[in-house]
Design a protein around this motif. Structure first.
Motif, PDB file in Angstrom:
ATOM      1  N   ASP A 167       0.913  -1.159   0.000  1.00 43.59           N
ATOM      2  CA  ASP A 167       0.000   0.000   0.000  1.00 43.59           C
ATOM      3  C   ASP A 167       0.948   1.203   0.000  1.00 43.59           C
ATOM      4  OD1 ASP A 167       0.911  -0.528   2.614  1.00 43.59           O
ATOM      5  OD2 ASP A 167      -0.916   0.220   3.566  1.00 43.59           O
ATOM      6  N   ASP A 190       7.127   1.190   2.333  1.00 39.47           N
ATOM      7  CA  ASP A 190       6.919   0.153   1.310  1.00 39.47           C
ATOM      8  C   ASP A 190       7.960   0.316   0.198  1.00 39.47           C
ATOM      9  OD1 ASP A 190       4.178   1.155   2.445  1.00 39.47           O
ATOM     10  OD2 ASP A 190       3.776  -0.903   1.821  1.00 39.47           O
ATOM     11  N   ASN A 243      -2.782   2.608   2.970  1.00 36.59           N
ATOM     12  CA  ASN A 243      -2.318   3.913   3.464  1.00 36.59           C
ATOM     13  C   ASN A 243      -2.971   5.158   2.853  1.00 36.59           C
ATOM     14  OD1 ASN A 243      -0.363   3.035   5.330  1.00 36.59           O
ATOM     15  ND2 ASN A 243       1.081   2.618   3.693  1.00 36.59           N
ATOM     16  N   ILE A 276       3.452  -6.323   3.163  1.00 37.90           N
ATOM     17  CA  ILE A 276       3.693  -5.169   4.039  1.00 37.90           C
ATOM     18  C   ILE A 276       2.504  -4.222   3.917  1.00 37.90           C
ATOM     19  CG2 ILE A 276       6.194  -5.364   4.175  1.00 37.90           C
ATOM     20  CD1 ILE A 276       6.466  -3.566   1.770  1.00 37.90           C
ATOM     21  N   SER A 277       1.335  -4.802   3.962  1.00 36.60           N
ATOM     22  CA  SER A 277       0.099  -4.116   3.590  1.00 36.60           C
ATOM     23  C   SER A 277      -1.076  -4.981   4.060  1.00 36.60           C
ATOM     24  CB  SER A 277       0.080  -4.001   2.064  1.00 36.60           C
ATOM     25  OG  SER A 277       0.349  -5.291   1.507  1.00 36.60           O
ATOM     26  N   ASP A 283       7.643  -1.879   7.662  1.00 36.32           N
ATOM     27  CA  ASP A 283       7.810  -2.680   6.445  1.00 36.32           C
ATOM     28  C   ASP A 283       9.272  -3.045   6.226  1.00 36.32           C
ATOM     29  OD1 ASP A 283       5.128  -2.194   6.200  1.00 36.32           O
ATOM     30  OD2 ASP A 283       5.335  -0.644   4.670  1.00 36.32           O
TER      31      ASP A 283
HETATM   32 CA    CA Z   1       2.870  -0.766   4.078  1.00 33.02          CA
END
Ligand code: CA
Ligand code: BDR
Length: 312
Positions: A9, A14, A37, A124-125, A240
């Motif tokens: 995101d 990220d 995000n 990571i989202s 992340d």
């Molecule tokens: Ca993220």
């Protein structure tokens, strides 16, 4: 060679996670984008900008696959107050690049089929893309080698609500599916990473004067200010990037325990909380490698090594 998909995101942390993977020579098959995000078009544009940058800086060709624009069932909210309107602060990243027409979920399924047992999914989202892919192919947990998750809490200290971390809170239904599907999951929690912020190193990074270090300072300034004022942290966190560092070098995680973890998806105060069965009272098989401690020195060394390359 290790094969990755990075699911983003796309905000500052990220983008730097992608750069760390590439800096370490990983094969990144594509960037998949998911809700989170900031607004979805901004996230896609940021991912395209990062792939342009990566083409020039790391000499790799990277494609961007837009995926789920909203959670499986309920609504969510973006957090421009945390990352700025552009996800890297308030300014916008510009690019003329276009995303792939293929949906992220189909790209995930095809790539998992191409590299059975080898593909690593860096989540990571929010977990909506992976949950959708799993709903389309129930054998996906056997095909994906590892799933690295930035999300949840180990001590119940959330960031978006008192009990929940943002990635899990955005789509707890997706997270619940993923956590109970049989993937080989390693979880890096929010209230773990808050202990390992960049503090006095910030000034050292400013003095490095490389293209990467300048980008880092530009991208993280908004997030750092938010973290130090609103979240009472000593410096800027890297949820992340720490997850990526652990994925790249498992010795970065100095204490990992295998436990049963589930996700609360009720419409209640604790929506999106990760529930860890520390005492095994539920009698369920452990399903997650939970990280409890990292080697800060190793992480900071990896970060500084990334930022130190190619002087301007
Ligand atoms: Ca993220
Ligand atoms: C996580 O949520 C997002 O704001 C960050 O990109 C990170 O993945 C932290 O809770």
């Amino acid at each position: 060679m290790r094969h990755f998909i990075i699911d983003c995101d796309t905000a500052e942390d990220d983008i730097f996670s992608l750069f760390l993977l590439l800096h370490k020579g990983m094969k990144v098959h594509g960037i998949t984008v998911v809700e989170g995000n900031v607004s979805f078009p901004v996230e896609v544009r940021n991912a395209l900008w990062a792939s342009d940058f990566a083409r020039r800086y790391f000499k790799v060709d990277l494609k961007v696959y837009p995926g789920m624009e909203r959670p499986l069932i309920k609504g969510f909210r973006t957090v421009e107050n945390v990352h700025g309107k552009g996800g890297i602060g308030d300014s916008a990243l510009e690019t003329n690049a276009k995303p792939e027409p293929k949906h992220a979920v189909d790209f995930i399924l095809e790539t998992a089929d191409r590299y059975p047992g080898e593909l690593e999914f860096l989540a990571i989202s929010p977990l909506t893309n992976l949950a959708m892919a799993y709903l389309k192919d129930k054998s996906l947990p056997e095909k994906i080698g590892k799933v690295w998750v930035m999300g949840g809490t180990i001590n119940g200290h959330g960031n978006i609500t008192p009990a929940a971390e943002y990635n899990i809170w955005v789509d707890p239904d997706a997270a619940k599916l993923v956590f109970n599907a049989g993937f080989d999951i390693t979880m890096v929690a929010w209230d773990l990473i808050t202990q390992y912020t960049v503090n006095e190193e910030w000034e050292e990074i400013k003095r490095m004067n490389t293209e990467m270090s300048q980008l880092y300072i530009n991208f993280y300034t908004h997030y750092r200010n938010f973290a130090m004022t609103r979240q009472k942290m000593r410096g800027n966190p890297h949820p992340d990037l720490i997850t990526t560092a652990v994925a790249l070098d498992q010795s970065v995680a100095t204490r990992v325990e295998r436990q049963f973890v589930d996700v609360e998806n009720c419409d209640c105060l604790t929506r999106g909380a990760t529930v860890i069965d520390y005492l095994g009272v539920l009698g369920k098989e452990p399903n997650v490698n939970v990280v409890y401690e990292i080697d800060r020195g190793k992480f900071i060394a990896m970060l500084l090594d990334l930022l130190g390359g190619q002087r301007v």
